[in-house]
Design a protein around this motif. Structure first.
Motif, PDB file in Angstrom:
ATOM      1  N   LEU A   1       0.828  -1.215   0.000  1.00 25.25           N
ATOM      2  CA  LEU A   1       0.000   0.000   0.000  1.00 25.25           C
ATOM      3  C   LEU A   1       0.858   1.259   0.000  1.00 25.25           C
ATOM      4  N   GLY A   2       1.906   1.270   0.799  1.00 29.47           N
ATOM      5  CA  GLY A   2       2.770   2.445   0.873  1.00 29.47           C
ATOM      6  C   GLY A   2       3.424   2.761  -0.449  1.00 29.47           C
ATOM      7  N   GLY A   3       3.938   1.720  -1.119  1.00 28.37           N
ATOM      8  CA  GLY A   3       4.597   1.940  -2.405  1.00 28.37           C
ATOM      9  C   GLY A   3       3.638   2.300  -3.511  1.00 28.37           C
ATOM     10  N   ALA A   4       2.477   1.643  -3.526  1.00 28.86           N
ATOM     11  CA  ALA A   4       1.523   1.852  -4.622  1.00 28.86           C
ATOM     12  C   ALA A   4       0.826   3.201  -4.539  1.00 28.86           C
ATOM     13  N   TYR A   5       0.531   3.652  -3.317  1.00 26.13           N
ATOM     14  CA  TYR A   5      -0.293   4.861  -3.168  1.00 26.13           C
ATOM     15  C   TYR A   5       0.424   5.972  -2.390  1.00 26.13           C
TER      16      TYR A   5
ATOM     17  N   GLU B   1       1.324   5.987   9.908  1.00 26.64           N
ATOM     18  CA  GLU B   1      -0.130   6.082   9.978  1.00 26.64           C
ATOM     19  C   GLU B   1      -0.802   4.892   9.295  1.00 26.64           C
ATOM     20  N   THR B   2      -0.197   4.425   8.189  1.00 30.56           N
ATOM     21  CA  THR B   2      -0.768   3.271   7.491  1.00 30.56           C
ATOM     22  C   THR B   2      -0.640   2.011   8.335  1.00 30.56           C
ATOM     23  N   HIS B   3       0.535   1.807   8.941  1.00 30.11           N
ATOM     24  CA  HIS B   3       0.707   0.649   9.825  1.00 30.11           C
ATOM     25  C   HIS B   3      -0.264   0.718  11.002  1.00 30.11           C
ATOM     26  N   THR B   4      -0.453   1.910  11.548  1.00 32.29           N
ATOM     27  CA  THR B   4      -1.387   2.082  12.661  1.00 32.29           C
ATOM     28  C   THR B   4      -2.797   1.689  12.256  1.00 32.29           C
ATOM     29  N   ALA B   5      -3.237   2.127  11.097  1.00 34.46           N
ATOM     30  CA  ALA B   5      -4.606   1.862  10.643  1.00 34.46           C
ATOM     31  C   ALA B   5      -4.841   0.393  10.327  1.00 34.46           C
TER      32      ALA B   5
ATOM     33  N   ARG C   1      -6.831   5.353   5.145  1.00 38.16           N
ATOM     34  CA  ARG C   1      -7.162   6.389   4.159  1.00 38.16           C
ATOM     35  C   ARG C   1      -6.165   6.352   3.004  1.00 38.16           C
ATOM     36  N   GLY C   2      -6.608   6.795   1.843  1.00 34.82           N
ATOM     37  CA  GLY C   2      -5.700   6.967   0.719  1.00 34.82           C
ATOM     38  C   GLY C   2      -5.630   5.807  -0.249  1.00 34.82           C
ATOM     39  N   VAL C   3      -6.488   4.787  -0.075  1.00 34.68           N
ATOM     40  CA  VAL C   3      -6.521   3.659  -1.016  1.00 34.68           C
ATOM     41  C   VAL C   3      -7.738   3.835  -1.912  1.00 34.68           C
ATOM     42  N   PRO C   4      -7.544   4.213  -3.174  1.00 37.31           N
ATOM     43  CA  PRO C   4      -8.688   4.539  -4.033  1.00 37.31           C
ATOM     44  C   PRO C   4      -9.480   3.333  -4.510  1.00 37.31           C
ATOM     45  N   ASP C   5      -8.853   2.169  -4.570  1.00 27.95           N
ATOM     46  CA  ASP C   5      -9.522   0.988  -5.134  1.00 27.95           C
ATOM     47  C   ASP C   5      -9.057  -0.239  -4.356  1.00 27.95           C
ATOM     48  N   VAL C   6      -9.909  -0.740  -3.460  1.00 25.37           N
ATOM     49  CA  VAL C   6      -9.497  -1.875  -2.627  1.00 25.37           C
ATOM     50  C   VAL C   6      -9.330  -3.147  -3.453  1.00 25.37           C
ATOM     51  N   ARG C   7     -10.056  -3.269  -4.551  1.00 28.72           N
ATOM     52  CA  ARG C   7      -9.892  -4.463  -5.385  1.00 28.72           C
ATOM     53  C   ARG C   7      -8.519  -4.461  -6.071  1.00 28.72           C
ATOM     54  N   GLU C   8      -8.121  -3.320  -6.560  1.00 31.90           N
ATOM     55  CA  GLU C   8      -6.791  -3.205  -7.150  1.00 31.90           C
ATOM     56  C   GLU C   8      -5.729  -3.483  -6.093  1.00 31.90           C
ATOM     57  N   ALA C   9      -5.912  -2.897  -4.912  1.00 29.77           N
ATOM     58  CA  ALA C   9      -4.941  -3.074  -3.838  1.00 29.77           C
ATOM     59  C   ALA C   9      -4.840  -4.541  -3.429  1.00 29.77           C
ATOM     60  N   ALA C  10      -5.970  -5.206  -3.304  1.00 25.06           N
ATOM     61  CA  ALA C  10      -5.967  -6.619  -2.915  1.00 25.06           C
ATOM     62  C   ALA C  10      -5.224  -7.472  -3.941  1.00 25.06           C
TER      63      ALA C  10
ATOM     64  N   THR D   1      -7.283 -15.185   0.874  1.00 28.11           N
ATOM     65  CA  THR D   1      -7.718 -15.086  -0.519  1.00 28.11           C
ATOM     66  C   THR D   1      -7.819 -13.617  -0.910  1.00 28.11           C
ATOM     67  N   GLU D   2      -7.984 -13.383  -2.191  1.00 33.34           N
ATOM     68  CA  GLU D   2      -8.161 -12.000  -2.647  1.00 33.34           C
ATOM     69  C   GLU D   2      -9.423 -11.400  -2.052  1.00 33.34           C
ATOM     70  N   ASP D   3     -10.482 -12.199  -1.936  1.00 35.84           N
ATOM     71  CA  ASP D   3     -11.721 -11.706  -1.320  1.00 35.84           C
ATOM     72  C   ASP D   3     -11.495 -11.346   0.148  1.00 35.84           C
ATOM     73  N   ASP D   4     -10.661 -12.130   0.846  1.00 39.69           N
ATOM     74  CA  ASP D   4     -10.338 -11.798   2.237  1.00 39.69           C
ATOM     75  C   ASP D   4      -9.663 -10.436   2.323  1.00 39.69           C
ATOM     76  N   LEU D   5      -8.743 -10.188   1.413  1.00 34.78           N
ATOM     77  CA  LEU D   5      -8.033  -8.914   1.417  1.00 34.78           C
ATOM     78  C   LEU D   5      -8.963  -7.757   1.084  1.00 34.78           C
ATOM     79  N   ILE D   6      -9.872  -7.970   0.149  1.00 37.94           N
ATOM     80  CA  ILE D   6     -10.849  -6.927  -0.176  1.00 37.94           C
ATOM     81  C   ILE D   6     -11.685  -6.603   1.053  1.00 37.94           C
ATOM     82  N   ALA D   7     -12.142  -7.654   1.757  1.00 37.06           N
ATOM     83  CA  ALA D   7     -12.948  -7.441   2.957  1.00 37.06           C
ATOM     84  C   ALA D   7     -12.145  -6.751   4.050  1.00 37.06           C
ATOM     85  N   LEU D   8     -10.896  -7.165   4.233  1.00 37.26           N
ATOM     86  CA  LEU D   8     -10.048  -6.571   5.268  1.00 37.26           C
ATOM     87  C   LEU D   8      -9.811  -5.091   4.985  1.00 37.26           C
ATOM     88  N   LEU D   9      -9.485  -4.768   3.744  1.00 34.49           N
ATOM     89  CA  LEU D   9      -9.227  -3.370   3.396  1.00 34.49           C
ATOM     90  C   LEU D   9     -10.498  -2.526   3.480  1.00 34.49           C
ATOM     91  N   THR D  10     -11.626  -3.119   3.129  1.00 37.28           N
ATOM     92  CA  THR D  10     -12.898  -2.388   3.211  1.00 37.28           C
ATOM     93  C   THR D  10     -13.239  -2.061   4.657  1.00 37.28           C
TER      94      THR D  10
END
Length: 331
Positions: A232-236, A242-246, A288-297, A313-322
């Motif tokens: 996430l840090g590199g991509a966005y 703050e990202t690690h905290t969240a 904050r700052g992740v525009p597309d959780v599916r792309e991120a996952a 799974t990718e769905d797990d990551l989508i749910a976690l980020l959401t």
């Protein structure tokens, strides 16, 4: 219980005190026989810390996630140096590591936050919005100089985020790929020190806990939490601490169901739930700052450690980020 493991502790000198950074740095430069010191720092306090040594070249080209182009410029400046001195947070230490990675120059690190990078052999570089990390003993600072006075001017919000970033090193170390009873013990003591330090604004406890956290992390390796945050840090280009905290409460909630004993030990060391600590100290579990959780996952999934205690799974990551965006950890 029968234990069988192989543990590696990285060799490093640590000098710890209050108001002693300049004296300790001068002593280390003398001990190492350095004649051409390259200072890497963008912080005004660096002048005070280096008052007792001669600085041959000063690099201020510090940026989050260590862009490759910044690293290349710093490497060019280091052509005639025989020692790197970094004064600052994780990004400053990271730039020194990028120079050491290709030059082999030793580093004396003087941290001003609780990032912990100074106690690991992990490096990271970002190019074209993709962060690459690795481990190499050339980047491990030969000496770390901790001075609680250098953290006294940290704004409370930054101190909280940096301290929670250190907590993430501890939590990830409980189930990272190379976890063992030794680094778990270090991690749990780190959690106790950090949670106390965060509640009481006790800077000695925070620095002590941050060091234990980093030592545990260096031995245990990067778990799910750090893989998520590095991507996430590199991509966005998200703020590191703050990202690690969240993200931390959400990864902890996700993995806790698969390793209830570890989750209980973490809770006991915290003195309650992580979210209760967050509420007490004013830390935010909102990503904050992740525009597309599916792309991120999709970007994160290839980096997920196969040894994670719960299949991902990718769905797990989508749910976690959401849920991280909403601030409500998964059950």
């Amino acid at each position: 219980m029968t234990w069988q493991f192989e543990h590696v502790t990285l060799g490093q000198r640590v000098r710890f005190g209050t108001g002693t950074a300049a004296t300790d740095l001068a002593a280390e430069v003398s001990r190492l026989g350095a004649r051409r010191v390259m200072l890497i720092s963008g912080e005004p306090v660096a002048a005070e810390v280096t008052a007792g040594i001669d600085v041959a070249v000063h690099c201020t080209d510090v940026a989050p996630h260590v862009p490759v182009e910044n690293a290349e410029r710093a490497r060019a400046l280091a052509a005639d140096a025989d020692l790197l001195v970094s004064v600052g947070g994780g990004s400053t230490t990271g730039l020194a590591k990028a120079v050491a990675l290709t030059t082999g120059l030793p580093i004396v690190a003087v941290p001003t936050t609780y990032a912990g990078s100074e106690a690991t052999n992990v490096w990271g570089l970002t190019e074209a919005s993709r962060k690459t990390t690795g481990s190499d003993n050339r980047v491990l600072p030969v000496t770390v100089i901790y001075d609680t006075a250098l953290t006294a001017t940290l704004p409370r919000s930054l101190a909280v985020a940096s301290g929670c970033n250190a907590l993430a090193h501890c939590v990830d170390s409980m189930w990272a790929p190379r976890t063992d009873p030794i680094n778990q013990a270090l991690a749990l003591e780190g959690i106790r020190a950090l949670s106390t330090g965060l509640r009481q604004d006790a800077r000695e406890q925070l620095l002590y806990g941050a060091y234990l956290a980093a030592v545990a992390f260096a031995s245990a390796g990067s778990g799910l939490h750090h893989k998520i945050c590095h991507v996430l840090g590199g991509a966005y280009n998200l703020p590191h601490a703050e990202t690690h905290t969240a993200v931390l409460p959400h990864v902890l909630a996700f993995n806790a169901v698969a390793v209830p004993e570890a989750a209980t030990r973490i809770r006991d060391a915290l003195g309650g739930s992580l979210l209760d600590l967050y509420a007490e100290i004013g830390a935010s579990p909102v990503l904050r700052g992740v525009p597309d959780v599916r792309e991120a996952a999709a970007l994160i999934l290839p980096s997920v450690p196969p040894s994670n205690p719960r299949a991902v799974t990718e769905d797990d990551l989508i749910a976690l980020l959401t849920t991280a965006q909403n601030g409500a950890p998964q059950a």
